[in-house]
Design an enzyme around this catalytic site. Structure first.
Site, PDB file in Angstrom:
ATOM      1  N   ASP A  14      43.585  -2.293 113.587  1.00 15.08           N
ATOM      2  CA  ASP A  14      43.550  -0.684 114.217  1.00 15.08           C
ATOM      3  C   ASP A  14      43.007  -0.034 114.110  1.00 15.08           C
ATOM      4  OD1 ASP A  14      44.719  -2.888 114.847  1.00 15.08           O
ATOM      5  OD2 ASP A  14      46.123  -2.392 116.558  1.00 15.08           O
TER       6      ASP A  14
ATOM      7  N   ASP B   8      48.328   6.040 115.954  1.00 15.16           N
ATOM      8  CA  ASP B   8      47.486   6.070 116.580  1.00 15.16           C
ATOM      9  C   ASP B   8      47.054   7.232 117.287  1.00 15.16           C
ATOM     10  OD1 ASP B   8      46.822   3.204 116.620  1.00 15.16           O
ATOM     11  OD2 ASP B   8      48.679   2.916 117.672  1.00 15.16           O
TER      12      ASP B   8
HETATM   13  N1  GLY Z   1      46.018  -1.242 118.911  1.00 15.10           N
HETATM   14  C1  GLY Z   1      46.897  -2.290 119.911  1.00 15.10           C
HETATM   15  C2  GLY Z   1      46.399  -2.826 120.360  1.00 15.10           C
HETATM   16  O1  GLY Z   1      45.222  -3.166 120.086  1.00 15.10           O
HETATM   17  O2  GLY Z   1      47.384  -3.806 120.571  1.00 15.10           O
END
Ligand code: GLY
Length: 386
Positions: free
Chosen positions: A166, A105
């Protein structure tokens, strides 16, 4: 007045309300890294310790506050937004010292902070931060399975073969790094990951998996996991939204029409499942009771749909922009707070279908971020920081 003009006028009016609110919300949160608003006040991830659990500065949402501020700076030209955003970017430097704290992320963290800063101001330190983060993301690539590893052992045991949907929003960091540095390896990694997702995550009906595990040695697909949705094989709405917007972005950065076609399939699935209320559940396949909503999924999907409308022939545009405007108007009417009662803009977001009580019906910084991005986009402007 044409429908288009009416929508634009509504977006201008809503943007004014956002600006009015953000003027004092920025001041109140200028020393924080906000994530979750509880009883009208945002919490502070900066105060949490870095390290196992990733709840401190390396928490995946810690770029969104800066992103919101950079959107506001782009919209208003007011230096206070840039100054506050730049400060948060400097706090995130601590994460670069904590190797085990960082995950895939890094795109969510440094695109809306450092890379947005660099795109708007040309700041050299911001560029260095963005390139550093992109190199960490590229290093997570498994060249046999052709995917980016999502998490580390402290987040999920035996996770070296695990990729999640994601990440389609993280790979724009690699597209940026490829263009910025001229090093085409970043582009190869991003497109190979997107191709793997297209093949192994997107189902025939346009819904998507959240988590897929590959054999890290052979690259073979092993199994899927439920993740943040209702059940294995269900349809976590925020994941659908990440996929929708992510494939549009991959199309914008590469011009590969298969990414746009995939985005369209996911968009059609999403639009066909919007309930009559216009409010988005946590999972499109959850039982009717208890009612669980996630406004953040609506905000992200609206951004993806508006961007998709800009990538298709004129005859196809209205369907996407109308769906996006519908989502945003419903949120503004039923789930937004433009008053001084609380610091949040958007209510009834959810961390996951099953999560701690506090995150089940709450305001999340990325809900506010994507609502703002979408409204600014809808009125014809906006800053594409992805
Ligand atoms: N990237 C984690 C979420 O969308 O909660």
């Amino acid at each position: 007045m044409t429908e288009e003009k009416q929508v634009c006028r509504w977006a201008e009016e809503t943007a004014r309300k956002i600006c009015g609110k953000m003027a004092w919300v920025r001041e109140r949160n200028a020393e924080k890294l906000p994530y979750l608003a509880v009883r009208g006040s945002y919490d502070d991830r900066r105060r949490e310790k870095t390290g196992p659990g990733n709840r401190g500065p390396e928490w995946w949402t810690n770029g969104f506050w800066a992103g919101l501020l950079w959107q506001m700076y782009h919209e208003t030209g007011e230096a206070c937004y840039a100054e506050t955003a730049r400060r948060t970017e400097i706090w995130l430097d601590e994460c670069f010292q904590e190797y085990y704290g960082l995950h895939h992320d890094v795109g969510f963290m440094w695109l809306p902070s450092a890379v947005a800063d660099y795109r708007l101001t040309g700041d050299k330190e911001a560029r260095r931060r963005g390139m550093h983060a992109a190199s960490l993301l590229a290093a997570r690539f498994n060249p046999v399975g052709r995917f980016l590893r999502a998490w580390n052992e402290n987040e999920m045991k035996n996770s070296s073969g695990v990729a999640i949907i994601d990440c389609m929003m993280n790979i724009p960091l690699l597209y940026w790094a490829a263009k910025e540095s001229g090093d085409v390896r970043f582009l190869h990694i991003a497109t190979q990951h997107a191709d793997t997702v297209m093949r192994h995550f997107v189902r025939p009906d346009g819904s998507v998996e959240h988590i897929v595990e590959f054999d890290p040695v052979t690259g073979e697909k092993l199994r899927t996991y439920k993740g943040q949705g209702y059940a294995e094989g269900s349809s976590w709405t925020r994941g659908q939204a990440w996929a929708l917007y992510g494939f549009v972005l991959s199309y914008l950065h590469t011009g590969k029409t298969e990414y746009r076609d995939t985005a369209k399939r996911i968009a059609h699935y999403f639009m066909a499942n919007i309930p009559e209320s216009g409010l988005i559940p946590v999972d499109f396949r959850q039982p009717p009771d208890p009612v669980r909503e996630d406004s953040s999924a609506a905000c992200i999907a609206a951004c993806g749909l508006l961007e998709l409308a800009r990538c298709v022939p004129e005859t196809e545009q209205a369907a996407y922009s109308r769906a996006a405007a519908g989502l945003l108007k419903t949120l503004a009417e039923k789930r937004a707070d433009f008053s001084r009662a609380g610091e949040e803009l958007i209510q009834k977001c959810a961390g996951a279908y099953d999560c701690r009580e506090e995150e089940k019906e709450c305001s999340l910084i990325y809900g506010d971020y994507f609502f703002t991005e979408a409204v600014f986009k809808l009125k014809g402007g906006g800053f594409l920081l992805w």
